[in-house]
Design an enzyme around this catalytic site. Structure first.
Site, PDB file in Angstrom:
ATOM      1  N   THR A  18       3.496  -5.334   2.463  1.00 23.21           N
ATOM      2  CA  THR A  18       2.858  -6.518   3.030  1.00 23.21           C
ATOM      3  C   THR A  18       2.906  -6.470   4.562  1.00 23.21           C
ATOM      4  O   THR A  18       2.610  -7.438   5.234  1.00 23.21           O
ATOM      5  CB  THR A  18       3.541  -7.811   2.528  1.00 23.21           C
ATOM      6  OG1 THR A  18       4.955  -7.659   2.747  1.00 23.21           O
ATOM      7  CG2 THR A  18       3.300  -8.026   1.051  1.00 23.21           C
ATOM      8  N   GLY A  19       3.279  -5.334   5.089  1.00 19.92           N
ATOM      9  CA  GLY A  19       3.433  -5.204   6.546  1.00 19.92           C
ATOM     10  C   GLY A  19       2.123  -4.883   7.261  1.00 19.92           C
ATOM     11  O   GLY A  19       1.072  -4.677   6.640  1.00 19.92           O
TER      12      GLY A  19
ATOM     13  N   LYS B 111       2.002   2.466  30.170  1.00 24.50           N
ATOM     14  CA  LYS B 111       1.342   1.254  29.683  1.00 24.50           C
ATOM     15  C   LYS B 111       0.791   0.499  30.892  1.00 24.50           C
ATOM     16  O   LYS B 111       1.222   0.704  32.018  1.00 24.50           O
ATOM     17  CB  LYS B 111       2.337   0.382  28.925  1.00 24.50           C
ATOM     18  CG  LYS B 111       2.792   1.038  27.613  1.00 24.50           C
ATOM     19  CD  LYS B 111       3.169   0.006  26.575  1.00 24.50           C
ATOM     20  CE  LYS B 111       3.665   0.636  25.291  1.00 24.50           C
ATOM     21  NZ  LYS B 111       2.598   1.029  24.362  1.00 24.50           N
TER      22      LYS B 111
ATOM     23  N   ASP C 126       3.609  11.979  12.853  1.00 27.04           N
ATOM     24  CA  ASP C 126       3.390  11.704  14.269  1.00 27.04           C
ATOM     25  C   ASP C 126       1.890  11.486  14.327  1.00 27.04           C
ATOM     26  O   ASP C 126       1.126  12.433  14.165  1.00 27.04           O
ATOM     27  CB  ASP C 126       3.806  12.901  15.129  1.00 27.04           C
ATOM     28  CG  ASP C 126       3.611  12.599  16.605  1.00 27.04           C
ATOM     29  OD1 ASP C 126       2.507  12.160  16.974  1.00 27.04           O
ATOM     30  OD2 ASP C 126       4.552  12.801  17.383  1.00 27.04           O
ATOM     31  N   HIS C 127       1.464  10.257  14.494  1.00 31.24           N
ATOM     32  CA  HIS C 127       0.029   9.999  14.272  1.00 31.24           C
ATOM     33  C   HIS C 127      -0.846  10.751  15.271  1.00 31.24           C
ATOM     34  O   HIS C 127      -2.028  10.929  15.043  1.00 31.24           O
ATOM     35  CB  HIS C 127      -0.270   8.493  14.211  1.00 31.24           C
ATOM     36  CG  HIS C 127      -0.372   7.820  15.537  1.00 31.24           C
ATOM     37  ND1 HIS C 127       0.729   7.461  16.268  1.00 31.24           N
ATOM     38  CD2 HIS C 127      -1.440   7.433  16.274  1.00 31.24           C
ATOM     39  CE1 HIS C 127       0.340   6.887  17.396  1.00 31.24           C
ATOM     40  NE2 HIS C 127      -0.982   6.856  17.430  1.00 31.24           N
TER      41      HIS C 127
ATOM     42  N   GLU D 156      -2.426   4.031  28.549  1.00 29.11           N
ATOM     43  CA  GLU D 156      -2.886   2.880  27.762  1.00 29.11           C
ATOM     44  C   GLU D 156      -3.113   1.692  28.661  1.00 29.11           C
ATOM     45  O   GLU D 156      -2.462   1.575  29.706  1.00 29.11           O
ATOM     46  CB  GLU D 156      -1.795   2.480  26.764  1.00 29.11           C
ATOM     47  CG  GLU D 156      -1.427   3.536  25.774  1.00 29.11           C
ATOM     48  CD  GLU D 156      -0.417   2.979  24.800  1.00 29.11           C
ATOM     49  OE1 GLU D 156      -0.845   2.343  23.830  1.00 29.11           O
ATOM     50  OE2 GLU D 156       0.790   3.142  25.030  1.00 29.11           O
TER      51      GLU D 156
ATOM     52  N   HIS E   8       5.026  12.181  20.743  1.00 30.44           N
ATOM     53  CA  HIS E   8       3.600  12.489  20.926  1.00 30.44           C
ATOM     54  C   HIS E   8       3.346  13.502  22.047  1.00 30.44           C
ATOM     55  O   HIS E   8       2.587  14.455  21.882  1.00 30.44           O
ATOM     56  CB  HIS E   8       2.804  11.228  21.235  1.00 30.44           C
ATOM     57  CG  HIS E   8       3.011  10.112  20.255  1.00 30.44           C
ATOM     58  ND1 HIS E   8       3.152  10.327  18.904  1.00 30.44           N
ATOM     59  CD2 HIS E   8       3.090   8.766  20.423  1.00 30.44           C
ATOM     60  CE1 HIS E   8       3.300   9.151  18.296  1.00 30.44           C
ATOM     61  NE2 HIS E   8       3.278   8.195  19.195  1.00 30.44           N
TER      62      HIS E   8
ATOM     63  N   ASP F  15      14.210  -6.291  -2.686  1.00 25.02           N
ATOM     64  CA  ASP F  15      14.956  -6.222  -1.431  1.00 25.02           C
ATOM     65  C   ASP F  15      15.480  -4.780  -1.382  1.00 25.02           C
ATOM     66  O   ASP F  15      16.255  -4.372  -2.255  1.00 25.02           O
ATOM     67  CB  ASP F  15      16.098  -7.242  -1.488  1.00 25.02           C
ATOM     68  CG  ASP F  15      17.086  -7.057  -0.345  1.00 25.02           C
ATOM     69  OD1 ASP F  15      16.953  -6.058   0.403  1.00 25.02           O
ATOM     70  OD2 ASP F  15      17.991  -7.893  -0.219  1.00 25.02           O
TER      71      ASP F  15
ATOM     72  N   LYS G 143      -1.585  -2.864   6.203  1.00 18.78           N
ATOM     73  CA  LYS G 143      -2.839  -3.609   6.278  1.00 18.78           C
ATOM     74  C   LYS G 143      -3.852  -2.922   7.190  1.00 18.78           C
ATOM     75  O   LYS G 143      -5.011  -2.747   6.852  1.00 18.78           O
ATOM     76  CB  LYS G 143      -2.486  -4.999   6.825  1.00 18.78           C
ATOM     77  CG  LYS G 143      -3.643  -5.912   7.040  1.00 18.78           C
ATOM     78  CD  LYS G 143      -3.140  -7.311   7.358  1.00 18.78           C
ATOM     79  CE  LYS G 143      -2.680  -7.391   8.818  1.00 18.78           C
ATOM     80  NZ  LYS G 143      -2.196  -8.711   9.192  1.00 18.78           N
TER      81      LYS G 143
ATOM     82  N   LEU H   9       1.312  -2.242   9.269  1.00 14.08           N
ATOM     83  CA  LEU H   9       0.780  -0.873   9.210  1.00 14.08           C
ATOM     84  C   LEU H   9      -0.005  -0.658   7.920  1.00 14.08           C
ATOM     85  O   LEU H   9      -1.075  -0.049   7.910  1.00 14.08           O
ATOM     86  CB  LEU H   9       1.924   0.149   9.305  1.00 14.08           C
ATOM     87  CG  LEU H   9       1.465   1.597   9.353  1.00 14.08           C
ATOM     88  CD1 LEU H   9       0.860   1.915  10.723  1.00 14.08           C
ATOM     89  CD2 LEU H   9       2.613   2.565   9.069  1.00 14.08           C
TER      90      LEU H   9
HETATM   91  C1  BG6 Z   1       2.716   4.527  19.273  1.00  9.42           C
HETATM   92  C2  BG6 Z   1       3.596   3.839  20.272  1.00  9.42           C
HETATM   93  O1  BG6 Z   1       3.415   5.563  18.655  1.00  9.42           O
HETATM   94  O2  BG6 Z   1       1.568   5.039  19.911  1.00  9.42           O
HETATM   95  C3  BG6 Z   1       2.835   2.738  20.974  1.00  9.42           C
HETATM   96  O3  BG6 Z   1       4.730   3.299  19.619  1.00  9.42           O
HETATM   97  C4  BG6 Z   1       1.556   3.263  21.563  1.00  9.42           C
HETATM   98  O4  BG6 Z   1       3.627   2.161  21.991  1.00  9.42           O
HETATM   99  C5  BG6 Z   1       0.769   4.048  20.521  1.00  9.42           C
HETATM  100  O5  BG6 Z   1       0.802   2.151  21.994  1.00  9.42           O
HETATM  101  C6  BG6 Z   1      -0.423   4.725  21.153  1.00  9.42           C
HETATM  102  O6  BG6 Z   1      -1.204   5.280  20.156  1.00  9.42           O
HETATM  103  P1  BG6 Z   1      -2.751   5.546  20.351  1.00  9.42           P
HETATM  104  O7  BG6 Z   1      -3.191   6.196  19.103  1.00  9.42           O
HETATM  105  O8  BG6 Z   1      -3.389   4.208  20.607  1.00  9.42           O
HETATM  106  O9  BG6 Z   1      -2.880   6.430  21.560  1.00  9.42           O
END
Ligand code: BG6
Length: 484
Positions: free
Chosen positions: A12-13, A342, A179-180, A218, A242, A87, A17, A15
């Protein structure tokens, strides 16, 4: 693979969603999910299956890149979703989850292939992993896999401890650390770009490359994450994971075979050759900053110290730039610069390769200046590659830089989570972080963490909406370069 149960902790978090349900749905539409699949959502709150399913449909409406009006597809998709209230610290509760998973597998005649996705705060990673093991959820006739997302620890020691615990329940090759950034299509494309193009491959070394610049800037500030971010800072939030992943992907050399193990091996070699920093000289190569108030798109924004949840006296870094050296025969003498911040002027994630410019003295009149050749890999917000060359303008005969460009069409580009979930489903871990990489990265970052903590590195302020502190520009000027 014809069947799979996807057990999602944190169902239900946020990410789930925003990213996970839309990614699963897109895979479903593209027929990339197994023919028979179930999603068991685990959450702390109470919910019926029906309520859970409509929550998922809502998320698809808002976040799926396929703006599909056909409601029936969504309804068909969510039929595979069940909910389990649990839980995660309640060991006895896992029995109920196991029963639900087993009952479902039986009803649908599915093999016991189980994917556990922990979309929860990291303090629960080890607790859940152990409960999966102890409850029998992890004892399957098929495969089992665990997906987790950073942070993997907050320093070397805590990362090692976490890994030690996880490895009691899952083998390394069953753990998929997301690591997205590795899921971003242009990051995945780096491999093809540098390995599949002999033109670039032959230039990919210190004979031809002057420097490499990796940027992840960012516009957003700390948002509502002060509790986490004020302890992490840009160094833990972006650099340890990253930025170093982007560095590995850029600097690795073509392996003998293009395979998961060989690629990871090449990445590890990059990290092993990364010159270690010494705590007392960190400040020579690393710049840290914190945003002041300023303007973003014409609107005033507050300083970091005035953000909700942040102490005015916070010394946290919201910007880090660094110069790194890779001590191997390919990269000896080539500085790699990284920067991330940021509240910067623009959202831009990119890698710029600046080539050496030995001909600049041939053309040094005012009319005929040559710029260095630049290869820019744009990762975000636009995906594309461009190459800057010098050319004479056919109309006025003046030398000028021209750009050869490729940009991907936005709407067709799959999302990072879609690519990564698919890879995890088919058991391909190339674009996931191996434990070696996590450990080597923390190890490299450790002296910086100490130097920051002991205030050995000045904390520069920079205006929100700017390109970061002046010291970050000086870092390149010292070497005769500038940020592109
Ligand atoms: C996340 C960080 O891993 O990556 C965030 O925790 C950051 O702080 C985000 O905003 C940036 O990701 P992207 O894909 O928008 O460059």
């Amino acid at each position: 693979m014809d069947s799979m149960t996807f057990v999602l902790f944190g169902a239900t978090g946020d990410l789930a969603k925003r990213k996970i349900y839309p990614a699963l749905f897109n895979l479903y539409l593209n027929q990339k999910l197994p023919k028979s699949f179930s999603v068991i959502g685990v959450g702390r709150g109470e919910s019926s299956d029906d309520e859970f399913q409509s929550r998922v449909i809502d998320s698809l409406h808002t976040f799926s890149r396929h703006l599909l009006n056909d409601k029936s597809k969504k309804e068909e998709f969510v039929k595979a979703f069940r909910y389990c209230q649990l839980d995660v610290t309640d060991t006895a509760g896992y029995k109920k989850l196991l029963e639900l998973v087993q009952q479902n597998e039986k009803e649908k005649n599915m093999a016991e292939n189980r994917m556990f996705y922990l979309s929860v705060t990291p303090e629960f990673f080890d607790v859940i992993a152990m409960n999966i093991k102890d409850s029998g959820l992890g004892s399957t006739n098929g495969w089992k896999r665990l997906i987790i997302e950073k942070p993997f620890g907050h320093d070397l020691k805590s990362a090692q401890e976490l890994n030690e615990k996880l490895s009691k329940a899952f083998e390394e090759d069953e753990i998929y650390r997301i690591d997205h950034y590795l899921g971003k299509p242009m990051v995945q494309n780096l491999e093809a770009l540098t390995f599949a193009n002999p033109v670039l491959q032959s230039l990919w070394n210190n004979r031809f490359i002057a420097n490499v610049q990796i940027t992840a800037n960012e516009i957003v500030g700390v948002e509502e994450r002060a509790g986490y971010y004020d302890k992490a800072g840009a160094i833990r939030d972006m650099v340890q994971n990253h930025m170093l992943q982007l560095l590995m992907m850029t600097a690795m050399h073509v392996p003998k075979r293009i395979s998961e193990n060989e690629i990871r091996n090449e990445k590890r070699k990059v990290m092993e050759s990364l010159r270690p920093l010494q705590r007392d000289t960190v400040g020579v190569h690393v710049v840290r900053g914190q945003y002041e108030h300023g303007e973003i798109s014409g609107e005033p924004v507050v300083a970091y110290g005035e953000e909700p949840g942040v102490e005015a006296s916070s010394q946290n870094d919201t910007f880090v730039a660094a110069r790194l050296w890779i001590d191997n025969s390919f990269w000896d003498g080539v500085p790699f610069y990284i920067r991330t911040g940021k509240r910067m002027a623009e959202k831009a994630t990119k890698i710029v390769i600046e080539f050496k410019n030995p001909l600049k003295d041939l053309y040094n009149s005012e009319m005929e200046q040559v710029e260095p050749n630049l290869l820019t890999i744009n990762i975000n917000p636009n995906e594309g590659v461009s190459l800057q060359l010098n050319s004479k303008n056919p109309i006025n005969g003046e030398m000028e830089p021209i750009t050869v460009d490729f940009s991907a069409s936005k709407q067709d580009v799959p999302e990072a989570y879609e690519l990564l979930l698919f890879d995890a489903l088919v058991g391909d871990s190339t674009f996931f972080t191996h434990w070696n990489e996590v450990e080597l990265s923390w190890n490299w970052v450790e002296p910086i963490l100490e130097a920051f903590k002991e205030n050995r590195v000045p904390l520069h302020s920079y205006s929100s909406g700017s390109m970061g502190p002046e010291a970050a520009h000086q870092l390149l000027i010292e070497d005769g370069y500038k940020w592109w």
